[in-house]
Design an enzyme around this catalytic site. Structure first.
Site, PDB file in Angstrom:
ATOM      1  N   ASP A 204       2.267   2.563   1.015  1.00 32.78           N
ATOM      2  CA  ASP A 204       2.023   1.826  -0.231  1.00 32.78           C
ATOM      3  C   ASP A 204       2.816   2.510  -1.338  1.00 32.78           C
ATOM      4  O   ASP A 204       3.564   3.458  -1.078  1.00 32.78           O
ATOM      5  CB  ASP A 204       0.524   1.802  -0.564  1.00 32.78           C
ATOM      6  CG  ASP A 204      -0.030   3.189  -0.924  1.00 32.78           C
ATOM      7  OD1 ASP A 204       0.732   4.178  -0.873  1.00 32.78           O
ATOM      8  OD2 ASP A 204      -1.224   3.261  -1.259  1.00 32.78           O
ATOM      9  N   ASP A 206       2.026   4.237  -5.164  1.00 36.04           N
ATOM     10  CA  ASP A 206       0.916   4.663  -6.019  1.00 36.04           C
ATOM     11  C   ASP A 206       1.406   4.974  -7.426  1.00 36.04           C
ATOM     12  O   ASP A 206       2.396   5.689  -7.591  1.00 36.04           O
ATOM     13  CB  ASP A 206       0.277   5.938  -5.430  1.00 36.04           C
ATOM     14  CG  ASP A 206      -0.133   5.774  -3.979  1.00 36.04           C
ATOM     15  OD1 ASP A 206      -1.143   5.105  -3.731  1.00 36.04           O
ATOM     16  OD2 ASP A 206       0.574   6.310  -3.085  1.00 36.04           O
ATOM     17  N   ASP A 301      -1.106   0.671  -5.416  1.00 35.63           N
ATOM     18  CA  ASP A 301      -2.315   1.196  -6.060  1.00 35.63           C
ATOM     19  C   ASP A 301      -1.997   1.581  -7.499  1.00 35.63           C
ATOM     20  O   ASP A 301      -1.038   2.316  -7.751  1.00 35.63           O
ATOM     21  CB  ASP A 301      -2.823   2.455  -5.328  1.00 35.63           C
ATOM     22  CG  ASP A 301      -3.461   2.130  -3.986  1.00 35.63           C
ATOM     23  OD1 ASP A 301      -3.876   0.970  -3.787  1.00 35.63           O
ATOM     24  OD2 ASP A 301      -3.547   3.039  -3.135  1.00 35.63           O
TER      25      ASP A 301
HETATM   26  P1  GTP Z   1       1.627   7.081   2.072  1.00 34.44           P
HETATM   27  O1  GTP Z   1       1.111   6.063   1.111  1.00 34.44           O
HETATM   28  O2  GTP Z   1       1.326   6.717   3.483  1.00 34.44           O
HETATM   29  O3  GTP Z   1       3.054   7.419   1.866  1.00 34.44           O
HETATM   30  O4  GTP Z   1       0.842   8.456   1.807  1.00 34.44           O
HETATM   31  P2  GTP Z   1       0.149   8.930   0.482  1.00 34.44           P
HETATM   32  O5  GTP Z   1       0.091  10.410   0.515  1.00 34.44           O
HETATM   33  O6  GTP Z   1       0.777   8.306  -0.717  1.00 34.44           O
HETATM   34  O7  GTP Z   1      -1.345   8.422   0.688  1.00 34.44           O
HETATM   35  P3  GTP Z   1      -2.238   7.427  -0.160  1.00 34.44           P
HETATM   36  O8  GTP Z   1      -1.474   6.382  -0.845  1.00 34.44           O
HETATM   37  O9  GTP Z   1      -3.329   6.967   0.748  1.00 34.44           O
HETATM   38  O10 GTP Z   1      -2.929   8.374  -1.215  1.00 34.44           O
HETATM   39  C1  GTP Z   1      -2.193   9.025  -2.240  1.00 34.44           C
HETATM   40  C2  GTP Z   1      -3.019  10.102  -2.834  1.00 34.44           C
HETATM   41  O11 GTP Z   1      -4.131   9.543  -3.510  1.00 34.44           O
HETATM   42  C3  GTP Z   1      -3.591  11.059  -1.778  1.00 34.44           C
HETATM   43  O12 GTP Z   1      -3.482  12.363  -2.261  1.00 34.44           O
HETATM   44  C4  GTP Z   1      -5.042  10.725  -1.704  1.00 34.44           C
HETATM   45  O13 GTP Z   1      -5.817  11.875  -1.488  1.00 34.44           O
HETATM   46  C5  GTP Z   1      -5.308  10.144  -3.068  1.00 34.44           C
HETATM   47  N1  GTP Z   1      -6.346   9.134  -2.995  1.00 34.44           N
HETATM   48  C6  GTP Z   1      -6.379   7.998  -2.272  1.00 34.44           C
HETATM   49  N2  GTP Z   1      -7.520   7.347  -2.466  1.00 34.44           N
HETATM   50  C7  GTP Z   1      -8.214   8.091  -3.340  1.00 34.44           C
HETATM   51  C8  GTP Z   1      -9.478   7.957  -3.967  1.00 34.44           C
HETATM   52  O14 GTP Z   1     -10.222   7.021  -3.730  1.00 34.44           O
HETATM   53  N3  GTP Z   1      -9.817   8.930  -4.865  1.00 34.44           N
HETATM   54  C9  GTP Z   1      -9.004   9.980  -5.157  1.00 34.44           C
HETATM   55  N4  GTP Z   1      -9.379  10.887  -6.046  1.00 34.44           N
HETATM   56  N5  GTP Z   1      -7.826  10.133  -4.568  1.00 34.44           N
HETATM   57  C10 GTP Z   1      -7.449   9.215  -3.684  1.00 34.44           C
HETATM   58 MN    MN Z   2       0.675   6.222  -1.007  1.00 30.85          MN
HETATM   59 MN    MN Z   3      -2.462   4.723  -2.082  1.00 28.15          MN
END
Ligand code: GTP
Ligand code: MN
Ligand code: MN
Length: 377
Positions: A204, A206, A301
């Site tokens: 995704d 972020d 996100d």
């Molecule tokens: P990819 O999207 O697969 O590239 O990996 P990513 O590391 O970006 O993972 P992800 O998008 O799932 O999450 C990004 C960061 O947001 C990670 O450090 C998660 O721990 C954090 N995160 C995701 N969901 C939540 C949540 O509900 N609360 C908090 N505080 N952090 C979150």
């Molecule tokens: Mn991500």
């Molecule tokens: Mn995410």
């Protein structure tokens, strides 16, 4: 001796937040296997086992060269009996029988496919599997009631499982940046998650959004979402209100780790022209619609933070998930503090510790600063 590097045990600090973990990995065969077992444990609601495998994989990722002998692992932290057995199997036989049988198991395959649908967690997937649903066609035929997220997830399944490229992430950053600027000119937006850690693909995109004047971020998310919707850029969105109140957990009580920012989980409609490289979806005969379409679905996100919590939010949303978990464990076990994406709380002194940058937070935690690109634990 000069040439005994193969038998000299490696040395690695025990918390992932004490280590520099780049994207370079000399032990991918081992870490892929341990990560698969971690994933299987997580999908089976065995979080403790999942974390143990994740920690073991992270230790191997941090090693400066490939492991060739079990003796090199002597004294390394986080390598439990189970992980060591898997590693030994791979070093001696080229593969782990447990990993291979997990990979081939119908249950694991079904859990992967079903939880690959946006909006479907392991509990829902498990219930469906017990009802005989193992794939998307069986789900469609079953007449199961799906919520709005799951309907969107099923509809855009092929697009969403396709990794997001850096070019696509940057295109979306441009779009969201213009949207934010038009609803709140002073507001700032940062790319977080895996792309901030230097990954070239992600599941995704972020973003963290804030406003330099405390309080002016209030109401920003609904305006932003309306703007995006009016431009036809959202295939799905669900916004959750901010529910964080400092100290609301009671006097002298540490805040919970649960994140309460205003956030929007969405599926973007990204036009081919917007990336300048065409849609990234595979244009196969099996999915002729993807070839004809001039857009693809991408998971995005959005999180809005008040400026007073921005450093904590940035640190918390940059990841990796294991790095975050280890930071909180370090804070709690080694420093008597509670770290969340909102604040740092000193349990002994019973007070919050302010910080306006990630560097300050690491300093308060007594840790050497680790830049985002070295948080790939
Ligand atoms: P990819 O999207 O697969 O590239 O990996 P990513 O590391 O970006 O993972 P992800 O998008 O799932 O999450 C990004 C960061 O947001 C990670 O450090 C998660 O721990 C954090 N995160 C995701 N969901 C939540 C949540 O509900 N609360 C908090 N505080 N952090 C979150
Ligand atoms: Mn991500
Ligand atoms: Mn995410």
């Amino acid at each position: 001796a000069v040439n005994d590097s193969e038998v000299t045990p490696f040395s690695v600090p025990s918390y992932a937040c004490q280590r520099r973990s780049t994207l370079k990995n000399h032990n991918a065969v081992l870490t892929d296997s341990l990560s698969l077992l971690a994933e299987n444990a997580e999908l089976s609601d065995e979080d403790g086992r999942g974390v143990a495998f994740r920690r073991a994989a992270a230790v191997l990722k941090a090693l400066p060269s490939a492991v060739t002998k079990m003796s090199q692992l002597k004294g390394l932290p986080c390598l439990g009996e189970h992980s060591l057995r898997v590693i030994k199997d791979i070093l001696e036989n080229g593969a782990s029988s447990e990993v291979e049988s997990t990979k081939e198991s119908e249950r694991f395959k079904a859990l992967k496919v079903l939880t690959g649908i946006f909006g479907v967690g392991s509990k829902t997937a498990d219930r469906w599997i017990r009802e005989g649903i193992h794939n998307l066609q069986q789900l469609r035929d079953s007449g199961q009631t799906l919520n709005r997220a799951q309907q969107a997830g099923l509809e855009h399944y092929d697009d969403i499982k396709q990794p997001v490229s850096l070019a696509e992430a940057e295109a979306i950053r441009g779009i969201v940046g213009r949207a934010v600027a038009s609803v709140s000119p002073e507001a700032q937006i940062v790319l977080t998650g895996g792309f901030r850690r230097g990954k070239l693909t992600g599941h995704d995109v972020d973003f963290l959004i804030t406003h330099p004047e405390e309080g002016s971020e209030v109401g920003l998310m609904p305006k932003l979402v309306s703007w995006l919707e009016s431009q036809g850029l959202l295939l799905y969105q669900k916004t959750t209100r901010n529910s964080y109140l400092e100290g609301s957990e009671g006097p002298g009580r540490p805040p919970s780790n649960i994140d309460r920012f205003e956030r929007c989980l969405s599926i973007f409609k990204l036009s081919a022209g917007q990336t300048g490289r065409g849609v990234q979806s595979e244009e196969t005969a099996a999915s002729p619609s993807a070839a004809e379409r001039r857009w693809r679905a991408v998971r995005v996100d959005l999180v809005v933070s008040p400026i007073s919590q921005f450093a904590f939010a940035l640190l918390g949303w940059t990841g990796s998930k294991l790095f975050e978990r280890e930071l909180r464990r370090w804070a709690g076990h080694e420093k008597g503090m509670s770290l969340s994406s909102h604040a740092l709380y000193d349990n002994k002194q019973g007070r919050y510790i302010r910080a306006s940058s990630e560097e300050e937070i690491f300093a308060h935690l007594g840790l050497e600063f680790i830049p985002p690109t070295e948080r790939n634990a």
